[in-house]
Scaffold this motif. Structure first.
Motif, short mmCIF file in Angstrom:
data_model
loop_
_atom_site.label_atom_id
_atom_site.label_comp_id
_atom_site.label_asym_id
_atom_site.label_seq_id
_atom_site.Cartn_x
_atom_site.Cartn_y
_atom_site.Cartn_z
N ILE A 91 -19.35 29.42 -1.28
CA ILE A 91 -19.53 29.30 -2.73
C ILE A 91 -20.39 28.08 -3.05
CG2 ILE A 91 -18.32 28.89 -4.94
CD1 ILE A 91 -15.85 30.30 -3.64
N MET A 92 -21.32 28.25 -3.98
CA MET A 92 -22.09 27.11 -4.48
C MET A 92 -21.94 27.02 -6.00
SD MET A 92 -25.64 27.30 -2.32
CE MET A 92 -25.60 27.30 -0.51
N VAL A 93 -21.52 25.86 -6.48
CA VAL A 93 -21.51 25.59 -7.92
C VAL A 93 -22.80 24.83 -8.21
CG1 VAL A 93 -20.35 24.40 -9.81
CG2 VAL A 93 -18.99 25.43 -7.94
N ILE A 94 -23.64 25.42 -9.06
CA ILE A 94 -24.94 24.79 -9.33
C ILE A 94 -25.09 24.50 -10.82
CG2 ILE A 94 -27.43 24.92 -8.99
CD1 ILE A 94 -26.99 26.96 -6.79
N GLY A 95 -24.85 23.23 -11.18
CA GLY A 95 -25.09 22.80 -12.55
C GLY A 95 -26.56 22.41 -12.71
N HIS A 96 -26.91 21.96 -13.89
CA HIS A 96 -28.30 21.53 -14.07
C HIS A 96 -28.37 20.35 -15.04
CE1 HIS A 96 -28.92 23.30 -18.14
NE2 HIS A 96 -27.91 24.05 -17.77
N VAL A 145 -18.77 18.50 -9.91
CA VAL A 145 -17.72 18.03 -9.00
C VAL A 145 -16.36 18.54 -9.45
CG1 VAL A 145 -16.58 15.97 -8.08
CG2 VAL A 145 -19.07 15.99 -8.38
N HIS A 146 -16.15 18.49 -10.75
CA HIS A 146 -14.89 18.96 -11.34
C HIS A 146 -14.68 20.46 -11.07
CE1 HIS A 146 -11.54 18.25 -13.94
NE2 HIS A 146 -11.90 19.17 -14.80
N THR A 147 -15.75 21.23 -11.25
CA THR A 147 -15.65 22.68 -11.02
C THR A 147 -15.39 22.98 -9.54
OG1 THR A 147 -17.12 23.11 -12.89
CG2 THR A 147 -16.84 24.89 -11.31
N VAL A 148 -16.09 22.26 -8.65
CA VAL A 148 -15.86 22.43 -7.20
C VAL A 148 -14.38 22.18 -6.89
CG1 VAL A 148 -16.28 21.39 -4.93
CG2 VAL A 148 -18.21 21.93 -6.45
N ASN A 149 -13.83 21.09 -7.43
CA ASN A 149 -12.43 20.76 -7.16
C ASN A 149 -11.48 21.82 -7.72
OD1 ASN A 149 -13.00 18.47 -5.70
ND2 ASN A 149 -13.01 17.15 -7.51
N ASN A 150 -11.81 22.31 -8.91
CA ASN A 150 -10.97 23.35 -9.51
C ASN A 150 -10.94 24.61 -8.65
OD1 ASN A 150 -9.83 22.27 -11.80
ND2 ASN A 150 -11.62 22.69 -13.07
N ILE A 151 -12.07 24.96 -8.06
CA ILE A 151 -12.12 26.16 -7.21
C ILE A 151 -11.39 25.89 -5.89
CG2 ILE A 151 -13.67 27.69 -5.91
CD1 ILE A 151 -15.73 27.20 -8.21
N LYS A 152 -11.70 24.73 -5.28
CA LYS A 152 -11.08 24.40 -3.99
C LYS A 152 -9.56 24.34 -4.09
CE LYS A 152 -12.73 20.85 -1.69
NZ LYS A 152 -13.57 19.66 -1.40
N GLY A 165 -21.31 21.74 -4.16
CA GLY A 165 -21.71 21.40 -5.52
C GLY A 165 -23.14 20.91 -5.54
N LEU A 166 -23.98 21.51 -6.38
CA LEU A 166 -25.39 21.12 -6.46
C LEU A 166 -25.80 20.93 -7.92
CD1 LEU A 166 -25.02 23.54 -4.13
CD2 LEU A 166 -27.42 23.01 -3.73
N VAL A 175 -33.44 20.44 -6.39
CA VAL A 175 -31.99 20.51 -6.33
C VAL A 175 -31.44 19.36 -5.47
CG1 VAL A 175 -31.77 22.02 -4.28
CG2 VAL A 175 -30.16 22.25 -6.16
N ASP A 176 -30.33 18.80 -5.89
CA ASP A 176 -29.65 17.76 -5.10
C ASP A 176 -28.23 18.22 -4.80
OD1 ASP A 176 -31.60 15.56 -5.03
OD2 ASP A 176 -31.34 15.56 -7.22
N VAL A 177 -27.79 17.91 -3.58
CA VAL A 177 -26.42 18.27 -3.18
C VAL A 177 -25.47 17.15 -3.61
CG1 VAL A 177 -24.90 18.78 -1.23
CG2 VAL A 177 -27.26 19.63 -1.23
N LEU A 178 -24.48 17.51 -4.40
CA LEU A 178 -23.48 16.53 -4.86
C LEU A 178 -22.22 16.60 -4.01
CD1 LEU A 178 -23.75 17.21 -8.71
CD2 LEU A 178 -24.91 15.41 -7.41
N VAL A 179 -21.87 17.81 -3.60
CA VAL A 179 -20.69 18.02 -2.76
C VAL A 179 -21.08 18.92 -1.61
CG1 VAL A 179 -18.32 18.88 -2.65
CG2 VAL A 179 -19.18 17.93 -4.81
N ASN A 180 -20.93 18.41 -0.38
CA ASN A 180 -21.17 19.24 0.80
C ASN A 180 -19.85 19.87 1.22
OD1 ASN A 180 -21.41 20.20 3.43
ND2 ASN A 180 -22.94 18.64 3.99
N GLY A 181 -19.74 21.16 1.01
CA GLY A 181 -18.48 21.86 1.24
C GLY A 181 -18.07 21.97 2.69
N TYR A 182 -18.97 21.62 3.62
CA TYR A 182 -18.61 21.67 5.04
C TYR A 182 -17.79 20.45 5.43
CZ TYR A 182 -22.41 25.07 5.12
OH TYR A 182 -23.24 26.13 4.84
N GLU A 183 -17.92 19.37 4.62
CA GLU A 183 -17.19 18.15 4.92
C GLU A 183 -15.80 18.25 4.30
OE1 GLU A 183 -19.72 15.22 3.16
OE2 GLU A 183 -21.26 15.41 4.72
#
Ligand code: ZN
Length: 184
Positions: A91-96, A145-152, A165-166, A175-183
Motif C-alpha cells: 500500500i502507498m499513501v500519496i499526499g501532495h 504519516v497519520h494515514t499510514v499509521n491509521n492503516i497500519k 507514505g509519500l 515525489v519524496d518518501v516520508l515513510v518506508n513501509g519496509y522498515e
C-alpha cells in the motif's frame, strides 16, 4: 454544448479511434499495489505516469485529502477488497503539497452548505465527524504519516502488508518518501 454532450461526443471519438493494438486487460492489479491519494485535479493524468504506473497495474483509491477517518471508512473498505479479493500486497499513501484540505475549515464548509439551503439539523448530524476530519488536516506531510499509521494499526489490515507514505509535488511531479513501509 453541455458538459454531458462534450463528454459523450469525446467518448464517441475515442472509441472509434481506439488503436487496433488495444485489448481488454485483467482487473487484478498486476503490481499488487493499492494507492491512496487525493482527488486533486492536478494529479489526474499526472501522478501515475510520474511513478511509472500504467493501466492495470494498481488500484487507485481517491478521496479529498487522503485521510482515514475511522476504522471502517471507505478507504479501509476498499483496502479490504484490495487485499483479500484482488491480491494487493503493498500500500502507498500519496499526499501532495498545496492540498486544499490544509486550508479548508469546517466553519467555512458549514457556512457554504447553509447558504445553499442545507438544513442545520442535517448538518448537526454529521458535525462532529465533519469537524474531526476537516479541522484535523493542517499539514499534507503530517497527514500522510497519520494515514499510514491509521492503516497500519487497523486490526483488519494484514500485518505483513508494507504501508508506505509519500508526498507528491503537483507542479513538477516530484515525489519524496516520508515513510518506508519496509522498515519495521
Ligand atoms: Zn489534495
Amino acid at each position: 454544448m453541455s458538459l454531458l454532450d462534450e463528454v459523450t461526443q469525446a467518448n464517441h471519438h475515442f472509441i472509434t479511434h481506439l488503436p487496433s493494438s488495444f485489448s481488454a486487460i485483467n482487473k487484478l492489479p498486476q503490481r499488487k499495489l493499492a494507492i491512496i491519494t487525493c482527488m486533486d485535479t492536478r494529479l489526474v493524468d499526472f501522478l501515475e505516469p510520474a511513478l511509472g504506473i500504467g493501466r492495470g497495474e494498481a488500484k487507485i483509491i481517491k478521496t479529498a485529502g487522503n485521510s482515514v477517518t475511522d476504522e471502517f471508512d471507505d478507504i479501509i473498505r476498499s483496502l479490504l477488497v484490495c487485499i483479500y479479493e484482488l491480491g494487493v500486497e503493498e500500500i502507498m499513501v500519496i499526499g501532495h503539497h498545496a492540498c486544499g484540505m490544509a486550508h479548508a475549515t469546517s466553519d467555512e464548509l458549514i457556512d457554504a452548505m447553509l447558504a445553499r439551503g442545507i438544513a442545520q439539523q442535517d448538518i448537526d448530524k454529521v458535525k462532529a465527524k465533519l469537524t474531526a476530519w476537516v479541522d484535523e488536516f493542517h499539514d499534507p506531510e503530517l497527514n500522510v504519516v497519520h494515514t499510514v499509521n491509521n492503516i497500519k494499526n487497523n486490526p483488519l489490515i494484514a500485518k505483513n502488508i508494507p504501508v508506505h507514505g509519500l508526498i507528491f509535488h503537483p507542479d513538477n511531479g516530484e515525489v519524496d518518501v516520508l515513510v518506508n513501509g519496509y522498515e519495521k
